[in-house]
Design a protein around this motif. Structure first.
Motif, PDB file in Angstrom:
ATOM      1  N   VAL A   1       0.707  -1.017  -0.099  1.00 25.52           N
ATOM      2  CA  VAL A   1      -0.058   0.042  -0.164  1.00 25.52           C
ATOM      3  C   VAL A   1       0.966   1.274   0.084  1.00 25.52           C
ATOM      4  O   VAL A   1       1.831   1.293   0.738  1.00 25.52           O
ATOM      5  CB  VAL A   1      -0.923   0.069   1.194  1.00 25.52           C
ATOM      6  CG1 VAL A   1      -1.867   1.300   1.403  1.00 25.52           C
ATOM      7  CG2 VAL A   1      -1.858  -1.188   1.343  1.00 25.52           C
TER       8      VAL A   1
ATOM      9  N   GLY B   1      -1.541   3.484   4.187  1.00 24.72           N
ATOM     10  CA  GLY B   1      -1.768   1.991   4.841  1.00 24.72           C
ATOM     11  C   GLY B   1      -1.890   1.786   6.187  1.00 24.72           C
ATOM     12  O   GLY B   1      -2.632   0.755   6.650  1.00 24.72           O
TER      13      GLY B   1
ATOM     14  N   TRP C   1      -5.547   1.238   7.508  1.00 29.85           N
ATOM     15  CA  TRP C   1      -6.149   0.149   7.232  1.00 29.85           C
ATOM     16  C   TRP C   1      -5.760  -0.815   8.162  1.00 29.85           C
ATOM     17  O   TRP C   1      -6.684  -1.583   8.535  1.00 29.85           O
ATOM     18  CB  TRP C   1      -5.611  -0.286   5.585  1.00 29.85           C
ATOM     19  CG  TRP C   1      -6.108   0.392   4.599  1.00 29.85           C
ATOM     20  CD1 TRP C   1      -6.711   1.706   4.659  1.00 29.85           C
ATOM     21  CD2 TRP C   1      -6.141  -0.121   3.358  1.00 29.85           C
ATOM     22  NE1 TRP C   1      -7.061   2.210   3.224  1.00 29.85           N
ATOM     23  CE2 TRP C   1      -6.701   1.222   2.575  1.00 29.85           C
ATOM     24  CE3 TRP C   1      -5.570  -0.929   2.596  1.00 29.85           C
ATOM     25  CZ2 TRP C   1      -6.698   1.250   0.886  1.00 29.85           C
ATOM     26  CZ3 TRP C   1      -5.748  -0.971   1.092  1.00 29.85           C
ATOM     27  CH2 TRP C   1      -6.256  -0.086   0.472  1.00 29.85           C
TER      28      TRP C   1
ATOM     29  N   MET D   1      -3.534  -6.519   0.230  1.00 27.76           N
ATOM     30  CA  MET D   1      -3.910  -5.279   0.185  1.00 27.76           C
ATOM     31  C   MET D   1      -3.532  -4.371  -1.125  1.00 27.76           C
ATOM     32  O   MET D   1      -4.039  -3.117  -1.391  1.00 27.76           O
ATOM     33  CB  MET D   1      -3.731  -4.537   1.404  1.00 27.76           C
ATOM     34  CG  MET D   1      -4.044  -4.705   2.606  1.00 27.76           C
ATOM     35  SD  MET D   1      -3.675  -3.918   4.160  1.00 27.76           S
ATOM     36  CE  MET D   1      -4.650  -4.747   5.407  1.00 27.76           C
TER      37      MET D   1
ATOM     38  N   GLY E   1      -4.465  -0.554  -3.421  1.00 25.61           N
ATOM     39  CA  GLY E   1      -3.538   0.152  -2.376  1.00 25.61           C
ATOM     40  C   GLY E   1      -2.843   1.128  -2.867  1.00 25.61           C
ATOM     41  O   GLY E   1      -1.953   1.729  -2.056  1.00 25.61           O
TER      42      GLY E   1
END
Length: 345
Positions: free
Chosen positions: A262, A292, A295, A314, A318
């Motif tokens: 990400v 990121g 997340w 991801m 991402g």
């Protein structure tokens, strides 16, 4: 169900496809005609209407949508009453949305008349936000199709809003020459605000030299009294044996994953110590913009596990927007500029 123009004499019980006016009386689309309605329309000189005529085994759009929605198994979600063939489902509390995509796909594959749309997997949601909607496309649908949908729904939990928990978080910030205290102070404010939106609480901060032993000691200490520890390194991780991952292991913990697909957020480190999660924050986490780190942090605060495989998955989606504080790290720097670049936070 039959659809199309029908003589007004046989229209009792039919569902209007279009709004129709008879004198001062206006009948809206989807109105089911009664004997009295038919008489008014005939008196107004209307000889036929475009309507849907339901078969004996048909369910009206509202009844079908409500039946499917109420047959679903979910958590943290409430079902609103049906209207115009649609039932909306809303979050009872802020949290992270999870969904079994295979089940949703299976229901949507039954027949185009039945549709379910949801938010994306792991989407953050606010209290009251719509997370899914069941929509019946025509005015009615065969009860056999509705039964097929409810049978799939009975298989298990389809979706959920995993509510945020009031976690306690300890923060470590490492220091190297040239790091201004104002940068560290701002990082703390940004982190407090980030936690506040999910109900988390920053309980303590330690500032240590950027050295393995001292970071390990601070990590072990904060992990004893908190649910989670977040480490902001003065220098971003540049190797899997760098200070932050090495400090997690020296403290007696384990590194779950170092690096994530990400961007911004590539240099995140995720570890565990005595059942507590340790996050080595990427430098972009000093900014309030989504990256990121959000997340991973949000999922953990919502009580969801985050594994190495989860992070590896991801990458699609991402690539996030660049943050202005980074000097375009995705672009190669001119040779002269490379000589002037110091620590990039």
């Amino acid at each position: 169900m039959k659809f199309g123009p029908i003589p007004i004499e046989t229209a009792e019980g039919a569902v209007l496809a279009h709004s129709t006016t008879a004198g001062e009386r206006r009948f809206r689309k989807a109105h089911r005609l009664s004997a009295e309605d038919v008489a008014l329309l005939r008196a107004a000189g209307i000889s036929e209407v475009v309507a849907a005529v339901l078969a004996v085994d048909d369910l009206g759009e509202d009844a079908a949508a409500q039946t499917i929605a109420e047959s679903m198994t979910f958590r943290g979600i409430e079902v609103r009453p049906a209207a115009t063939g649609r039932v909306n489902l809303h979050a009872k509390a802020p949290g992270i949305f999870t969904v079994d995509a295979a089940v949703i796909d299976a229901i949507n594959a039954i027949d185009p008349a039945i549709t379910i749309a949801t938010l994306a997997q792991h989407a953050p949601v606010e209290k009251g936000q719509m997370v899914a909607t069941v929509k019946i496309i025509p005015f009615a649908v065969s009860s056999a199709l509705v039964d097929a949908a409810t049978k799939i729904c009975a298989a298990g939990e389809i979706f959920a809003v995993n509510a945020y928990r009031p976690v306690r978080v300890g923060v470590i910030q490492t220091v190297l020459p040239g790091i201004k205290p104002s940068v560290l102070d701002k990082t703390l404010r940004v982190t407090e605000a980030r936690l506040a939106r999910t109900g988390g609480r920053l309980t303590a901060e330690r500032r240590t030299p950027h050295e393995i032993a001292q970071v390990a000691e601070a990590t072990a200490s904060l992990a004893r009294d908190n649910d989670m520890v977040v480490i902001f390194g003065a220098s971003a991780m540049s190797d899997f044996a760098d200070v932050i991952p090495a400090a997690i292991e020296k403290a007696g913990g384990a590194v779950i994953r170092a690096g994530m697909p990400v961007d911004p957020g590539n240099l995140l480190v995720l570890g565990t110590l005595d059942g507590k999660r340790i996050i080595g924050a990427p430098g972009c986490a000093r900014s309030p913009k989504e990256n990121g780190f959000d997340w991973v942090l949000d999922r953990l605060i919502a009580g969801l596990d985050v594994t190495a495989r989860d992070i590896a998955a991801m990458g699609v989606g991402g690539l996030l927007m660049e943050i202005p504080t980074r000097p375009q790290p995705r672009e190669p720097l001119p040779a002269k500029s490379q000589l002037k670049v110091g620590i990039v936070l």
